[in-house]
Design a protein around this motif. Structure first.
Motif, PDB file in Angstrom:
ATOM      1  N   ASP A 105      17.308  -7.601   2.189  1.00 35.56           N
ATOM      2  CA  ASP A 105      17.635  -6.464   1.339  1.00 35.56           C
ATOM      3  C   ASP A 105      17.968  -5.295   2.263  1.00 35.56           C
ATOM      4  O   ASP A 105      17.076  -4.694   2.857  1.00 35.56           O
ATOM      5  CB  ASP A 105      16.412  -6.151   0.451  1.00 35.56           C
ATOM      6  CG  ASP A 105      16.709  -5.061  -0.558  1.00 35.56           C
ATOM      7  OD1 ASP A 105      17.864  -4.609  -0.635  1.00 35.56           O
ATOM      8  OD2 ASP A 105      15.767  -4.662  -1.273  1.00 35.56           O
ATOM      9  N   GLY A 106      19.267  -5.013   2.426  1.00 37.24           N
ATOM     10  CA  GLY A 106      19.674  -4.024   3.423  1.00 37.24           C
ATOM     11  C   GLY A 106      19.359  -4.593   4.792  1.00 37.24           C
ATOM     12  O   GLY A 106      19.838  -5.673   5.140  1.00 37.24           O
ATOM     13  N   ASP A 107      18.534  -3.894   5.570  1.00 34.26           N
ATOM     14  CA  ASP A 107      18.131  -4.450   6.863  1.00 34.26           C
ATOM     15  C   ASP A 107      16.687  -4.969   6.833  1.00 34.26           C
ATOM     16  O   ASP A 107      16.123  -5.304   7.873  1.00 34.26           O
ATOM     17  CB  ASP A 107      18.327  -3.433   7.994  1.00 34.26           C
ATOM     18  CG  ASP A 107      17.412  -2.225   7.856  1.00 34.26           C
ATOM     19  OD1 ASP A 107      16.786  -2.071   6.787  1.00 34.26           O
ATOM     20  OD2 ASP A 107      17.312  -1.460   8.824  1.00 34.26           O
ATOM     21  N   GLU A 108      16.113  -5.042   5.637  1.00 32.59           N
ATOM     22  CA  GLU A 108      14.733  -5.530   5.512  1.00 32.59           C
ATOM     23  C   GLU A 108      14.745  -7.030   5.216  1.00 32.59           C
ATOM     24  O   GLU A 108      15.478  -7.486   4.340  1.00 32.59           O
ATOM     25  CB  GLU A 108      14.029  -4.826   4.348  1.00 32.59           C
ATOM     26  CG  GLU A 108      14.207  -3.325   4.309  1.00 32.59           C
ATOM     27  CD  GLU A 108      13.137  -2.604   5.096  1.00 32.59           C
ATOM     28  OE1 GLU A 108      12.088  -3.208   5.342  1.00 32.59           O
ATOM     29  OE2 GLU A 108      13.369  -1.444   5.460  1.00 32.59           O
ATOM     30  N   VAL A 109      13.913  -7.762   5.955  1.00 29.35           N
ATOM     31  CA  VAL A 109      13.839  -9.213   5.774  1.00 29.35           C
ATOM     32  C   VAL A 109      12.496  -9.568   5.151  1.00 29.35           C
ATOM     33  O   VAL A 109      11.438  -9.138   5.640  1.00 29.35           O
ATOM     34  CB  VAL A 109      13.997  -9.955   7.118  1.00 29.35           C
ATOM     35  CG1 VAL A 109      13.918 -11.465   6.914  1.00 29.35           C
ATOM     36  CG2 VAL A 109      15.308  -9.569   7.794  1.00 29.35           C
ATOM     37  N   TYR A 110      12.545 -10.356   4.090  1.00 31.08           N
ATOM     38  CA  TYR A 110      11.347 -10.786   3.372  1.00 31.08           C
ATOM     39  C   TYR A 110      11.300 -12.313   3.387  1.00 31.08           C
ATOM     40  O   TYR A 110      12.344 -12.973   3.309  1.00 31.08           O
ATOM     41  CB  TYR A 110      11.383 -10.310   1.925  1.00 31.08           C
ATOM     42  CG  TYR A 110      11.419  -8.809   1.771  1.00 31.08           C
ATOM     43  CD1 TYR A 110      10.253  -8.080   1.592  1.00 31.08           C
ATOM     44  CD2 TYR A 110      12.628  -8.121   1.821  1.00 31.08           C
ATOM     45  CE1 TYR A 110      10.284  -6.696   1.460  1.00 31.08           C
ATOM     46  CE2 TYR A 110      12.673  -6.744   1.694  1.00 31.08           C
ATOM     47  CZ  TYR A 110      11.502  -6.037   1.516  1.00 31.08           C
ATOM     48  OH  TYR A 110      11.534  -4.671   1.403  1.00 31.08           O
ATOM     49  N   VAL A 111      10.095 -12.860   3.471  1.00 27.07           N
ATOM     50  CA  VAL A 111       9.939 -14.308   3.389  1.00 27.07           C
ATOM     51  C   VAL A 111       8.856 -14.643   2.364  1.00 27.07           C
ATOM     52  O   VAL A 111       7.947 -13.853   2.126  1.00 27.07           O
ATOM     53  CB  VAL A 111       9.553 -14.942   4.753  1.00 27.07           C
ATOM     54  CG1 VAL A 111      10.642 -14.716   5.772  1.00 27.07           C
ATOM     55  CG2 VAL A 111       8.220 -14.442   5.241  1.00 27.07           C
ATOM     56  N   ASP A 112       8.993 -15.829   1.805  1.00 28.31           N
ATOM     57  CA  ASP A 112       7.979 -16.351   0.896  1.00 28.31           C
ATOM     58  C   ASP A 112       7.391 -17.590   1.562  1.00 28.31           C
ATOM     59  O   ASP A 112       8.049 -18.623   1.672  1.00 28.31           O
ATOM     60  CB  ASP A 112       8.623 -16.709  -0.442  1.00 28.31           C
ATOM     61  CG  ASP A 112       7.601 -17.179  -1.457  1.00 28.31           C
ATOM     62  OD1 ASP A 112       6.452 -17.476  -1.073  1.00 28.31           O
ATOM     63  OD2 ASP A 112       7.967 -17.262  -2.647  1.00 28.31           O
TER      64      ASP A 112
END
Ligand code: FES
Length: 104
Positions: free
Chosen positions: A93-100
């Motif tokens: 999301d934009g430059d933010e990285v999320y993981v599940d």
């Protein structure tokens, strides 16, 4: 478990990978050439050696220990073929990285 923030794309140039901690668990995040981001367990499914020490060539990751090769687009083994890397769901999301990382 839901998506958790793991890093920013600025933390990793394309073609780089690094291990991050999410809720006390380690995850190897790989920023592929072209911009795709992958998140996998940090240890090789062969003998648990650290995959961050391996070589990244395009979308192919080669474990340093015994040269097993994996396709990071699918998680499938290339050599040998009968192995598989777990690919954790990734959201950028934009430059933010999320993981599940799921429930284990
Ligand atoms: S530990 Fe990775 S190939 Fe053996």
């Amino acid at each position: 478990m839901a998506f958790q923030h793991v890093c920013n794309t600025d933390d990793l140039w394309e073609g780089e990978m690094a291990v991050f901690q999410v809720n006390g668990r380690e995850v190897l995040v790989i920023h592929l050439e072209g911009g795709e981001v992958r998140a996998i367990p940090p240890s090789c499914p062969h003998q648990e050696q650290p995959l961050v020490d391996g070589e990244l060539d395009g979308q192919v990751l080669t474990c340093k220990a015994h040269r097993w090769r994996f396709d990071l687009m699918s998680g499938m083994g290339i050599n040998p073929e009968n192995t598989l890397l777990a690919l954790f769901p990734v959201r950028v999301d934009g430059d933010e990285v999320y993981v599940d990382l799921g429930n284990d």
